[in-house]
Design a protein around this motif. Structure first.
Motif, PDB file in Angstrom:
ATOM      1  N   GLY A  27       0.834  -1.188   0.000  1.00  0.00           N
ATOM      2  CA  GLY A  27       0.000   0.000   0.000  1.00  0.00           C
ATOM      3  C   GLY A  27       0.870   1.239   0.000  1.00  0.00           C
ATOM      4  N   PRO A  28       0.253   2.413  -0.086  1.00  0.00           N
ATOM      5  CA  PRO A  28       1.036   3.644  -0.108  1.00  0.00           C
ATOM      6  C   PRO A  28       1.799   3.849   1.198  1.00  0.00           C
ATOM      7  N   GLU A  29       3.040   4.250   1.065  1.00  0.00           N
ATOM      8  CA  GLU A  29       3.899   4.478   2.237  1.00  0.00           C
ATOM      9  C   GLU A  29       3.724   5.922   2.705  1.00  0.00           C
ATOM     10  N   THR A  30       2.532   6.212   3.226  1.00  0.00           N
ATOM     11  CA  THR A  30       2.193   7.577   3.607  1.00  0.00           C
ATOM     12  C   THR A  30       2.108   7.788   5.111  1.00  0.00           C
ATOM     13  N   LEU A  31       2.300   6.740   5.899  1.00  0.00           N
ATOM     14  CA  LEU A  31       2.360   6.904   7.347  1.00  0.00           C
ATOM     15  C   LEU A  31       3.815   7.134   7.743  1.00  0.00           C
ATOM     16  N   THR A  32       4.061   8.142   8.548  1.00  0.00           N
ATOM     17  CA  THR A  32       5.397   8.363   9.085  1.00  0.00           C
ATOM     18  C   THR A  32       5.378   7.873  10.525  1.00  0.00           C
ATOM     19  N   LEU A  33       6.159   6.856  10.800  1.00  0.00           N
ATOM     20  CA  LEU A  33       6.223   6.240  12.123  1.00  0.00           C
ATOM     21  C   LEU A  33       7.482   6.724  12.821  1.00  0.00           C
ATOM     22  N   THR A  34       7.341   7.244  14.049  1.00  0.00           N
ATOM     23  CA  THR A  34       8.481   7.779  14.796  1.00  0.00           C
ATOM     24  C   THR A  34       8.430   7.314  16.243  1.00  0.00           C
ATOM     25  N   SER A  35       9.543   7.514  16.933  1.00  0.00           N
ATOM     26  CA  SER A  35       9.632   7.259  18.365  1.00  0.00           C
ATOM     27  C   SER A  35      10.473   8.355  18.989  1.00  0.00           C
ATOM     28  N   ARG A  36      10.125   8.753  20.188  1.00  0.00           N
ATOM     29  CA  ARG A  36      10.974   9.737  20.865  1.00  0.00           C
ATOM     30  C   ARG A  36      12.166   9.067  21.536  1.00  0.00           C
ATOM     31  N   HIS A  37      12.243   7.734  21.470  1.00  0.00           N
ATOM     32  CA  HIS A  37      13.349   7.004  22.092  1.00  0.00           C
ATOM     33  C   HIS A  37      14.489   6.687  21.132  1.00  0.00           C
ATOM     34  N   LEU A  62       5.653   5.142  20.363  1.00  0.00           N
ATOM     35  CA  LEU A  62       5.510   5.181  18.905  1.00  0.00           C
ATOM     36  C   LEU A  62       4.434   6.205  18.563  1.00  0.00           C
ATOM     37  N   ALA A  63       4.676   6.982  17.534  1.00  0.00           N
ATOM     38  CA  ALA A  63       3.687   7.943  17.048  1.00  0.00           C
ATOM     39  C   ALA A  63       3.672   7.882  15.530  1.00  0.00           C
ATOM     40  N   TRP A  64       2.549   8.247  14.947  1.00  0.00           N
ATOM     41  CA  TRP A  64       2.430   8.214  13.490  1.00  0.00           C
ATOM     42  C   TRP A  64       1.595   9.396  13.027  1.00  0.00           C
ATOM     43  N   THR A  65       1.785   9.711  11.762  1.00  0.00           N
ATOM     44  CA  THR A  65       1.002  10.782  11.154  1.00  0.00           C
ATOM     45  C   THR A  65      -0.459  10.363  11.138  1.00  0.00           C
ATOM     46  N   ALA A  66      -1.331  11.289  10.858  1.00  0.00           N
ATOM     47  CA  ALA A  66      -2.773  11.033  10.906  1.00  0.00           C
ATOM     48  C   ALA A  66      -3.157   9.796  10.103  1.00  0.00           C
ATOM     49  N   THR A  67      -3.983   8.973  10.720  1.00  0.00           N
ATOM     50  CA  THR A  67      -4.479   7.782  10.040  1.00  0.00           C
ATOM     51  C   THR A  67      -5.402   8.219   8.908  1.00  0.00           C
ATOM     52  N   PRO A  68      -5.185   7.701   7.712  1.00  0.00           N
ATOM     53  CA  PRO A  68      -5.997   8.137   6.571  1.00  0.00           C
ATOM     54  C   PRO A  68      -7.447   7.696   6.662  1.00  0.00           C
ATOM     55  N   PHE A  69      -8.293   8.428   5.964  1.00  0.00           N
ATOM     56  CA  PHE A  69      -9.708   8.073   5.857  1.00  0.00           C
ATOM     57  C   PHE A  69      -9.807   6.667   5.267  1.00  0.00           C
TER      58      PHE A  69
END
Length: 190
Positions: A27-37, A62-69
């Motif tokens: 699928g489209p790689e449009t989620l940006t997954l990050t961690s503050r650690h 773990l945090a990610w950009t807005a979940t798409p519709f």
């Protein structure tokens, strides 16, 4: 253990058999997954490693950009792609409420998972299992893969309940399409 690590130095599972490569999870790689650690490609702190090597087995933030519709559910899969086996070791599988935008540290604990998190079976057991690579084997990459599923996972996959299914049975049975995906890799070496 150091000798064993050196003997297996060139044996690595690799990316070919990861969840990321499954045809139904493309699928489209449009989620940006990050961690503050830790940042992508950086060392994971010891607190996120297994207890048997001195860590706390604490799942990282773990945090990610807005979940798409159109996302009905989020699927998180954590794999060690450098384990000396034919396929990566699955360290965690979780279904996450798509309304969530992050997971706090410890949210993937098998005894006290966060609200909106359903922990499924991994190679090792249920819940988060931190890094514990063979001493002397070299750096291991732990890939956190987040998939936004368009269809919620049914209570059963084929004849096995989702909660009891092994990752190698469960992951290929997921109904496409994936509306977005993203990943983050942490590294640990002993």
């Amino acid at each position: 253990m150091t000798l064993l690590g050196r003997l297996l130095k060139n044996r690595r599972a690799g990316e070919d058999h990861t969840a990321w490569r499954l045809p139904n999870l493309q699928g489209p790689e449009t989620l940006t997954l990050t961690s503050r650690h830790f940042s992508h490609g950086d060392a994971m702190p010891l607190e996120h490693c297994a207890k048997n090597i001195g860590g706390d087995n604490l799942s990282p933030h773990l945090a990610w950009t807005a979940t798409p519709f159109g996302a009905a559910q989020l699927l998180l899969v954590v794999e060690d792609i450098d384990v000396p086996l034919p396929k990566p070791a699955v360290h965690c599988v979780a279904l996450i409420d798509p309304a969530s935008g992050h997971l706090d540290p410890g949210a993937l604990d098998a005894r006290h998972s966060a609200d909106g998190v359903q922990l499924l079976r991994s190679t090792i057991g249920r819940g988060y299992h931190g890094p514990a690579p063979i001493k002397g084997h070299g750096p291991h990459r732990y890939v956190f893969q987040l998939f936004a599923l368009s269809t919620p996972m049914d209570a059963t996959t084929a004849t096995t309940p989702v909660a009891r299914a092994r990752p190698r049975t469960l992951l290929p049975a997921i109904t496409p399409p994936v509306v977005a995906r993203g990943r983050l890799a942490g590294v640990f070496e002993r």
